[in-house]
Design an enzyme around this catalytic site. Structure first.
Site, short mmCIF file in Angstrom:
data_model
loop_
_atom_site.label_atom_id
_atom_site.label_comp_id
_atom_site.label_asym_id
_atom_site.label_seq_id
_atom_site.Cartn_x
_atom_site.Cartn_y
_atom_site.Cartn_z
N GLU A 1 -8.60 20.08 23.65
CA GLU A 1 -9.34 19.01 22.96
C GLU A 1 -9.59 17.78 23.85
O GLU A 1 -10.72 17.34 23.97
CB GLU A 1 -8.57 18.60 21.70
CG GLU A 1 -9.18 17.40 21.00
CD GLU A 1 -8.44 17.00 19.73
OE1 GLU A 1 -7.46 17.68 19.37
OE2 GLU A 1 -8.84 16.01 19.12
N ASP B 1 -1.81 11.59 20.87
CA ASP B 1 -2.54 12.78 20.45
C ASP B 1 -3.03 13.60 21.65
O ASP B 1 -4.19 13.48 22.04
CB ASP B 1 -3.75 12.34 19.61
CG ASP B 1 -4.40 13.50 18.87
OD1 ASP B 1 -3.85 14.63 18.94
OD2 ASP B 1 -5.44 13.28 18.23
N GLU C 1 -4.91 10.72 8.65
CA GLU C 1 -6.36 10.73 8.89
C GLU C 1 -7.14 11.06 7.63
O GLU C 1 -8.05 11.88 7.64
CB GLU C 1 -6.67 11.73 10.02
CG GLU C 1 -5.94 11.39 11.32
CD GLU C 1 -6.23 12.34 12.47
OE1 GLU C 1 -6.46 13.53 12.22
OE2 GLU C 1 -6.22 11.88 13.62
#
Ligand SMILES: *[C@@H]1O[C@H](CO)[C@@H](O)[C@H](O)[C@H]1NC(C)=O
Ligand SMILES: *[C@@H]1O[C@H](CO)[C@@H](O)[C@H](O)[C@H]1NC(C)=O
Ligand SMILES: *[C@@H]1O[C@H](CO)[C@@H](O)[C@H](O)[C@H]1NC(C)=O
Ligand SMILES: *[C@@H]1O[C@H](CO)[C@@H](O)[C@H](O)[C@H]1NC(C)=O
Ligand SMILES: *[C@@H]1O[C@H](CO)[C@@H](O)[C@H](O)[C@H]1NC(C)=O
Ligand SMILES: *[C@@H]1O[C@H](CO)[C@@H](O)[C@H](O)[C@H]1NC(C)=O
Ligand SMILES: *[C@@H]1O[C@H](CO)[C@@H](O)[C@H](O)[C@H]1NC(C)=O
Ligand SMILES: *[C@@H]1O[C@H](CO)[C@@H](O)[C@H](O)[C@H]1NC(C)=O
Ligand SMILES: *[C@@H]1O[C@H](CO)[C@@H](O)[C@H](O)[C@H]1NC(C)=O
Ligand SMILES: *[C@@H]1O[C@H](CO)[C@@H](O)[C@H](O)[C@H]1NC(C)=O
Ligand SMILES: *[C@@H]1O[C@H](CO)[C@@H](O)[C@H](O)[C@H]1NC(C)=O
Length: 844
Positions: free
Chosen positions: A411, A383, A304
């Site tokens: 998240e 993820d 990323e």
């Protein structure tokens, strides 16, 4: 009966007093049952003997903790002695290391211990707590305290050893004090580029973590700032280490791979360049000079946008080995994240697949990682989604040490504004059998090092606690942290038992409380899956912005690779070998065969592995699209029961925690309807297939805001469109910032109703709303969820900011006038989506 006055005082202060959550499950609340208390008093030893008087020793900490715990729970104040001669009295709580114990008190067979293990013996008032090391002794003390806090004074004789040596937590705290994916305030570690002066909260955190047998913390974000390694921050990290040490917790550090260039001023950060090697060697020496027990490094490289060895055409092993060599002389380890993938992948290529990346990047390097490296692997290949199959990488690098990365911070699971009790998800992954070489190959045996005979391995949990006294934002979410630590110690523990113990410690022994918290918690995971993303399609959230509210379209047509490949007729990633990305083939043959074949793929992973028509029939007999509709309706319906169930605990839980939890569960119930309608509307519009039960797009009790008589309000579109009911909302556009929306309820039969208002609460303003029935105030509210949930939503009219409030039991006569007044504040335009006049017992 002996009942100390301290205890009476504590009892009087009792349940109704406020508790802010700061002590988590370590409250040491007084026992309320006199019979149990008497057992405690009858078996209570007369003194605490700790076999170490050094204040920084975890053994010393254990003594202090035992003293405080016994005072709280039983109301007796015991003295602590540090004598090194055998005590005359048998009635003591003795705590120390095996070495200290064997030097004069008795004999414990050291060969039965793994590092950090402990022996706990409770025999008629004589308690022995002996650790393999000092940390183990502290764990044993917390185990004893947990038992007495739960009112269990039975004799016991047990040896407890950890399943794995790595039991770490990661914090994604930035040096400026913000926290990436943190939902409970600012960092307890950092502020304005450096370590905070007052580390009280860090010590409190360490105490909680020690009690669940966590042995290291990495406080700084994996997206690391090179300044973490400047002299001021090395000293700061040293102060953190000093605070953690008495709790048997080591500190570790996230590194920025480009530090030699960014901080050191070198022209390169090529891991094979001698100047780079010496830069890291010297930095590491400086760190270990200040922190001799530094646990090691955590590295996110070439992921990323982060720099890494690939920048110089070096392998990931070259990069990891650089650090492994640097920390080796000091006994340090390197946790190297496997989260390496191309976030600019071309979505037009059918065979591209982010889920393949980890195996592609790491498999050929197996055997090249030095033995003090542990590859840290997220539980699934994408993820932290609501459902993913276990990451195939676990079975692809047998010669490499491995740890599993789990996420305590939610998240992709509602960011603690929704509550999800996650351990059942973790257990499903940990218990998954990879069948490598057609032998039992449970993920938990792989990460413990047992399956492939690796010397290191274990667990990394991303926690992200903040300055809020609730630590995680939601009091109930602390059960996730509690269970994480104890599962890392023993992954065979049951999610239900862990939850039960946590609830007992956190809220007391009332069976109604125990049952209610258990009922709610155990329902949350299937509920959230139902209203977020089904059949393995992932959490259908907005992946381009905050990962919170619904936005299924955001998954596709970008490089991030969380694709669903939804078209007007089909949905799902084809991950088969025969016609797709080949991901199924990354699993060992027996498992690969199951996932390759649509007939044997479990329904809940269908869309992870297969691209199918919406009309494809599941094993349940339903079509995919009908399952989407049903699951979303079921999920939102179940979510409505959470606040209702919790209500029953009024006066059984202290006011502060009762109120805060009720607020969040109520919010979750409202937002689950936003999820339900957005996802259903999106796929209904895309597939043009109607809901068999006629619910989708059909809301008999709603009055769309755009149908009210509006003054100062104008029609607006939400983005994405489906996050507004009937695809339209209204917002105040009048220059005086005042809006009015009125309707005469001519179509409503006289009766009692629940009245719901759907609106948008954006950050960057606190708009006022007032609802009036025939001019009488019905409800007033403010768009201030950013304060109440401590959570940044969105500054737009979308699925993050969409929410709803409900007034129950409103008497309405046919023809009554309902008026809503909205007052703009900042960028918050008092936007409204609809009003629903709902007959009791229904949901719309
Ligand atoms: C006592 O604790 C200190 C600090 O942890 C440690 O250095 C020392 O070795 C311990 N002594 C014994 C006898 O265990
Ligand atoms: C505990 O310690 C205090 C202060 O040192 C002493 O006065 C007291 O007698 C001790 N109590 C017992 C039961 O040994
Ligand atoms: C108390 O602890 C003992 C020993 O671990 C255990 O066997 C027993 O089931 C526990 N009792 C209760 C009521 O939990
Ligand atoms: C933040 O740190 C900088 C130095 O890096 C300093 O100049 C500034 O005064 C600090 N801010 C506060 C509020 O202390
Ligand atoms: C990168 O490394 C590989 C293998 O060592 C080599 O074949 C390739 O030529 C290198 N590429 C560049 C651009 O240096
Ligand atoms: C496991 O590894 C150790 C060395 O780390 C070795 O001594 C032992 O023979 C290995 N056992 C198996 C079953 O491979
Ligand atoms: C913690 O968050 C709650 C909202 O859940 C807020 O009301 C409270 O003020 C916060 N407390 C602290 C100390 O930040
Ligand atoms: C096979 O893959 C192609 C894309 O290459 C896709 O269009 C097609 O639908 C797939 N066939 C099946 C049976 O899934
Ligand atoms: C989830 O949805 C399925 C399918 O409609 C349903 O069978 C199940 O009961 C639901 N579970 C919950 C907790 O909502
Ligand atoms: C409905 O789907 C079509 C594509 O099939 C899209 O162009 C349109 O914007 C969608 N409408 C809504 C309201 O989402
Ligand atoms: C939904 O919007 C359409 C126009 O886009 C309108 O014709 C229809 O009446 C609206 N439905 C409701 C229930 O308000």
């Amino acid at each position: 009966m002996r009942v100390s006055s301290l205890r009476l005082l504590a009892l009087c202060a009792g349940l109704v007093s406020a508790e802010n959550g700061i002590n988590g499950w370590l409250r040491y609340a007084p026992l309320s049952d006199d019979k149990i208390l008497q057992q405690g008093l009858d078996t209570l030893p007369s003194v605490i003997v700790t076999l170490n008087s050094t204040k920084t020793s975890p053994v010393y900490t254990a003594g202090k903790e035992l003293q405080a715990g016994i005072l709280g729970v039983i109301g007796e104040s015991l003295n602590i002695t540090h004598q090194t001669e055998p005590a005359a009295q048998s009635s003591s709580i003795l705590v120390g290391t095996a070495a200290a114990y064997n030097a004069g008190y008795g004999t414990v067979d050291i060969s039965k211990f793994a590092p950090d293990g402990f022996w706990l013996s409770i025999q008629k008032g004589s308690v022995k707590i002996v650790g393999q090391n000092e940390r183990g002794a502290l764990y044993g003390a917390f185990e004893y305290l947990s038992r007495i806090s739960r009112g269990n004074f039975s004799d016991v004789d047990l040896i407890s050893n950890p399943d794995a040596p790595i039991r770490w937590v990661n914090q994604w705290d930035n040096l400026d004090g913000s926290i990436e994916r943190g939902y409970a305030g600012r960092s307890i570690f950092f502020w304005n580029g450096t370590v905070v002066q007052d580390l009280t909260r860090v010590a409190q955190y360490a105490r909680l973590l020690a009690s669940i047998r966590i042995n290291a913390i990495v406080p700084n974000n994996v997206n690391a700032n090179a300044n973490s390694l400047n002299n001021e921050n090395i000293e700061g990290l040293g102060r953190i280490a000093d605070v953690l040490r008495p709790y048997g917790i080591q500190v570790g550090l996230s590194l920025n791979f480009a530090s030699p260039q960014l901080l050191g001023g070198l022209s390169t950060f090529d891991p094979l360049e001698p100047s780079v090697v010496s830069w890291w060697t010297e930095k590491t020496a400086l760190l270990y000079k200040r922190i001799p027990d530094l646990a090691g490094y955590l590295v996110k490289a070439n992921s990323e946008g982060q720099p890494g060895p690939l920048t110089y055409n070096r392998t990931l092993a070259d990069g990891a080995n650089l650090f492994a060599k640097a920390v080796k002389p000091y006994g340090g380890v390197v946790l190297f994240r496997a989260f390496v993938y191309d976030h600019h992948a071309d979505w037009n290529v059918w065979t591209n697949d982010r889920a393949n990346a980890a195996v592609q990047f790491f498999k050929h390097l197996d055997g090249e990682f030095l033995d003090n490296i542990v590859v840290q692997i997220k539980y699934g290949a994408i993820d932290f989604q609501i459902r993913e199959p276990a990451n195939p990488l676990f079975a692809n690098i047998p010669k490499t040490n491995k740890a599993i990365e789990l996420q305590i911070t939610q998240e992709y699971l509602g960011q603690q504004s929704h509550f999800v009790y996650i351990p059942p998800l973790w257990k499903e992954i940990l218990d998954f059998d990879m069948r490598a070489d057609s032998k039992p190959s449970l993920v938990r045996d792989i990460v413990a090092g047992r399956r492939y005979n690796n010397t290191l391995g274990g667990y990394a949990g991303v926690v992200n606690v903040g300055t809020n006294t609730s630590w995680l934002g939601h009091h109930l979410a602390m059960s996730n942290l509690y269970a994480y630590g104890l599962l890392a110690w023993d992954p065979t523990l049951s999610s239900e038992d862990l939850l039960h113990d946590w609830t007992r410690l956190t809220f007391g022994p009332d069976p109604v409380v125990l049952k209610t918290v258990s009922d709610i918690s155990l329902a949350t995971l299937p509920t959230y899956e139902n209203y977020s993303g089904n059949l393995g399609i992932q959490t259908l959230t907005d992946i381009l912005y905050t990962h919170f509210g619904p936005n299924p379209a955001s998954q596709d047509n970008n490089g991030w690779g969380q694709w669903t490949r939804a078209t007007a007729t089909h949905i799902g990633m084809d991950r088969t070998v025969k016609n797709g990305t080949g991901n199924a083939g990354q699993y060992p043959p027996e498992v690969a065969a199951i996932f390759e074949n649509i007939e044997t793929t479990p329904d809940d992973l269908l869309l992870w592995f297969h691209h199918v028509p919406y009309t494809h029939r599941l094993k349940s007999g339903k079509t995919v699209i009908q399952h989407f509709y049903d699951a979303h309706y079921e999920g939102a319906k179940t979510a409505q029961t959470f606040p209702r169930q919790w209500e029953a605990l009024r006066n059984k839980v202290d006011v502060e925690r009762f109120t805060e939890v009720l607020f969040r569960l109520t919010y979750q119930a409202g937002h689950s309807i936003v999820w339900r309608d957005s996802i259903n509307n999106f796929y209904h519009n895309l597939s043009r297939i109607d809901d068999e039960h006629g619910r989708v797009g059909n809301h008999p009790h709603r009055i769309e805001a755009e149908r009210l008589s509006l003054k100062g309000y104008s029609l607006v579109k939400a983005n994405p469109l489906e996050t507004a009911s009937n695809f339209t909302a209204v917002a105040v556009t009048a220059t005086d910032g005042l809006g009015e929306a009125v309707i005469k309820l001519d179509d409503v039969k006289s009766g009692t109703y629940d009245v719901a208002f759907a609106y948008y609460d954006v950050i960057g303003g606190r708009a006022h709303y007032g609802a009036f029935l025939n001019g009488e105030p019905l409800l007033e509210w403010i768009g201030d969820l950013e304060d109440k949930l401590g959570h940044a939503f969105s500054n737009k009219i979308d699925g993050h900011s969409a929410t709803r409030v409900t007034v129950k039991g409103v008497e309405i006569q046919k023809g009554d006038e309902l008026k809503i007044i909205g007052v703009v504040d900042g960028i918050e335009t008092a936007a409204l989506d609809y009003v629903a006049i709902i007959p009791p017992g229904e949901l719309d």
